[in-house]
Motif scaffolding. Structure first.
Motif, PDB file in Angstrom:
ATOM      1  N   THR A 199     -28.718 -35.456  26.198  1.00 47.67           N
ATOM      2  CA  THR A 199     -27.249 -35.524  26.232  1.00 47.67           C
ATOM      3  C   THR A 199     -26.627 -34.681  25.101  1.00 47.67           C
ATOM      4  OG1 THR A 199     -27.251 -37.462  24.780  1.00 47.67           O
ATOM      5  CG2 THR A 199     -27.275 -37.897  27.141  1.00 47.67           C
ATOM      6  N   ILE A 200     -27.472 -34.125  24.246  1.00 53.66           N
ATOM      7  CA  ILE A 200     -26.981 -33.433  23.044  1.00 53.66           C
ATOM      8  C   ILE A 200     -26.014 -32.291  23.367  1.00 53.66           C
ATOM      9  CG2 ILE A 200     -27.723 -31.944  21.109  1.00 53.66           C
ATOM     10  CD1 ILE A 200     -30.130 -33.684  20.732  1.00 53.66           C
ATOM     11  N   THR A 201     -26.156 -31.656  24.534  1.00 54.81           N
ATOM     12  CA  THR A 201     -25.294 -30.493  24.823  1.00 54.81           C
ATOM     13  C   THR A 201     -23.815 -30.862  24.992  1.00 54.81           C
ATOM     14  OG1 THR A 201     -25.732 -30.576  27.199  1.00 54.81           O
ATOM     15  CG2 THR A 201     -27.148 -29.124  25.897  1.00 54.81           C
ATOM     16  N   VAL A 202     -23.493 -32.150  24.993  1.00 54.96           N
ATOM     17  CA  VAL A 202     -22.069 -32.536  25.021  1.00 54.96           C
ATOM     18  C   VAL A 202     -21.429 -32.196  23.664  1.00 54.96           C
ATOM     19  CG1 VAL A 202     -20.406 -34.429  25.273  1.00 54.96           C
ATOM     20  CG2 VAL A 202     -22.503 -34.445  26.634  1.00 54.96           C
ATOM     21  N   GLY A 203     -22.220 -32.278  22.594  1.00 57.26           N
ATOM     22  CA  GLY A 203     -21.693 -32.095  21.230  1.00 57.26           C
ATOM     23  C   GLY A 203     -21.028 -30.741  21.025  1.00 57.26           C
ATOM     24  N   PRO A 204     -19.798 -30.718  20.490  1.00 54.11           N
ATOM     25  CA  PRO A 204     -19.080 -29.462  20.285  1.00 54.11           C
ATOM     26  C   PRO A 204     -19.826 -28.484  19.375  1.00 54.11           C
ATOM     27  CG  PRO A 204     -17.670 -31.359  19.781  1.00 54.11           C
ATOM     28  CD  PRO A 204     -19.043 -31.893  20.046  1.00 54.11           C
ATOM     29  N   LYS A 205     -20.627 -29.009  18.422  1.00 51.10           N
ATOM     30  CA  LYS A 205     -21.329 -28.114  17.500  1.00 51.10           C
ATOM     31  C   LYS A 205     -22.775 -27.873  17.922  1.00 51.10           C
ATOM     32  CE  LYS A 205     -18.700 -29.277  13.373  1.00 51.10           C
ATOM     33  NZ  LYS A 205     -18.773 -29.930  12.060  1.00 51.10           N
ATOM     34  N   LYS A 206     -23.099 -28.176  19.176  1.00 47.03           N
ATOM     35  CA  LYS A 206     -24.483 -28.019  19.644  1.00 47.03           C
ATOM     36  C   LYS A 206     -24.511 -27.008  20.800  1.00 47.03           C
ATOM     37  CE  LYS A 206     -26.036 -31.152  16.816  1.00 47.03           C
ATOM     38  NZ  LYS A 206     -24.847 -31.035  15.950  1.00 47.03           N
ATOM     39  N   PRO A 207     -24.684 -25.716  20.477  1.00 52.78           N
ATOM     40  CA  PRO A 207     -24.663 -24.685  21.525  1.00 52.78           C
ATOM     41  C   PRO A 207     -25.776 -24.917  22.551  1.00 52.78           C
ATOM     42  CG  PRO A 207     -24.775 -23.715  19.318  1.00 52.78           C
ATOM     43  CD  PRO A 207     -24.985 -25.181  19.152  1.00 52.78           C
ATOM     44  N   SER A 208     -25.406 -24.945  23.803  1.00 53.35           N
ATOM     45  CA  SER A 208     -26.386 -25.257  24.835  1.00 53.35           C
ATOM     46  C   SER A 208     -27.459 -24.168  24.946  1.00 53.35           C
ATOM     47  CB  SER A 208     -25.700 -25.471  26.176  1.00 53.35           C
ATOM     48  OG  SER A 208     -25.157 -24.275  26.600  1.00 53.35           O
ATOM     49  N   ARG A 239     -35.248 -28.227  13.750  1.00 54.09           N
ATOM     50  CA  ARG A 239     -36.396 -29.120  13.606  1.00 54.09           C
ATOM     51  C   ARG A 239     -36.071 -30.528  14.090  1.00 54.09           C
ATOM     52  NH1 ARG A 239     -40.328 -27.791   9.357  1.00 54.09           N
ATOM     53  NH2 ARG A 239     -40.402 -25.536   9.364  1.00 54.09           N
ATOM     54  N   CYS A 240     -34.871 -30.972  13.757  1.00 49.03           N
ATOM     55  CA  CYS A 240     -34.428 -32.321  14.135  1.00 49.03           C
ATOM     56  C   CYS A 240     -34.347 -32.459  15.660  1.00 49.03           C
ATOM     57  CB  CYS A 240     -33.066 -32.564  13.496  1.00 49.03           C
ATOM     58  SG  CYS A 240     -32.192 -34.024  14.067  1.00 49.03           S
ATOM     59  N   ILE A 241     -33.711 -31.500  16.301  1.00 51.52           N
ATOM     60  CA  ILE A 241     -33.530 -31.580  17.761  1.00 51.52           C
ATOM     61  C   ILE A 241     -34.867 -31.392  18.470  1.00 51.52           C
ATOM     62  CG2 ILE A 241     -32.411 -30.482  19.763  1.00 51.52           C
ATOM     63  CD1 ILE A 241     -30.023 -29.852  17.810  1.00 51.52           C
TER      64      ILE A 241
END
Ligand code: SF4
Length: 180
Positions: free
Chosen positions: A113-122, A89-91
């Motif tokens: 740019t969120i897909t750089v995050g290690p815990k954010k599966p692209s 919901r947040c994303i």
């Protein structure tokens, strides 16, 4: 050159995103992150994201910090695990706002740019983006920025530019878990 309105979550993630996209797209940064808590943290991430855009001559757009709207968006899912329904919901909220702005202002794409995050599966971000693309009617520029050493590159560039690197995702719930 096609124009992208790039949702920027923080300075470190924007370093590698801008580096990789600027050769093929005209970028404008969009710092829509009402999830960030507390406000001092929001200001700190904002300052660092702005700095990266300025260093790269990328225009920086700052919408309103809509904390109450964000709280309503995740209401009922406060205890969900990171990566679960609260994060979806947040994303989605942040991407939808980016897409609407991009469409209204004549951009060719919206992205994040969120897909750089290690815990954010692209793969998950791609699904959220595709749904918004269909609803709003503007293409989502999907790019897995973790690939080809993206995480390490963002760490290296952040050190080089003296950027602040946070140790929790952003919301009050991720902060409390990080302090346990
Ligand atoms: S953990 Fe991160 S993505 Fe998930 S709700 Fe909190 S700020 Fe949003």
């Amino acid at each position: 050159m096609n124009k992208i309105l790039l949702h920027i979550c923080c300075g470190p993630c924007s370093t590698v995103a801008i580096e990789r996209l600027k050769g093929s797209l005209e970028i404008a940064g969009f710092f829509y992150n009402p999830n960030i808590y507390p406000e001092e943290e929001y200001e700190l991430r904002l300052e660092n994201a702005k700095k990266v855009c300025e260093m790269n001559n990328v225009p920086f757009i700052l919408p309103t910090y809509e904390q109450e709207k964000w709280e309503k968006t995740v209401k009922g899912y406060e205890d969900a695990e990171e990566g679960g329904e609260r994060c979806k919901r947040c994303i989605t909220m942040r991407l939808r706002e980016t897409a609407e702005r991009a469409k209204n202002e004549g951009f060719n794409f919206f992205g994040t740019t969120i897909t750089v995050g290690p815990k954010k599966p692209s793969e998950k971000i791609a699904i959220y983006g595709a749904k918004i693309e269909e609803k709003i009617g503007i293409p989502f520029y999907h790019c897995d920025l973790k690939k080809k050493g993206g995480i390490q590159r963002s760490i290296d560039l952040s050190k080089e530019f003296g950027l602040y690197r946070q140790n929790y995702c952003g919301c009050r719930y991720s902060l409390s878990r990080c302090q346990i």
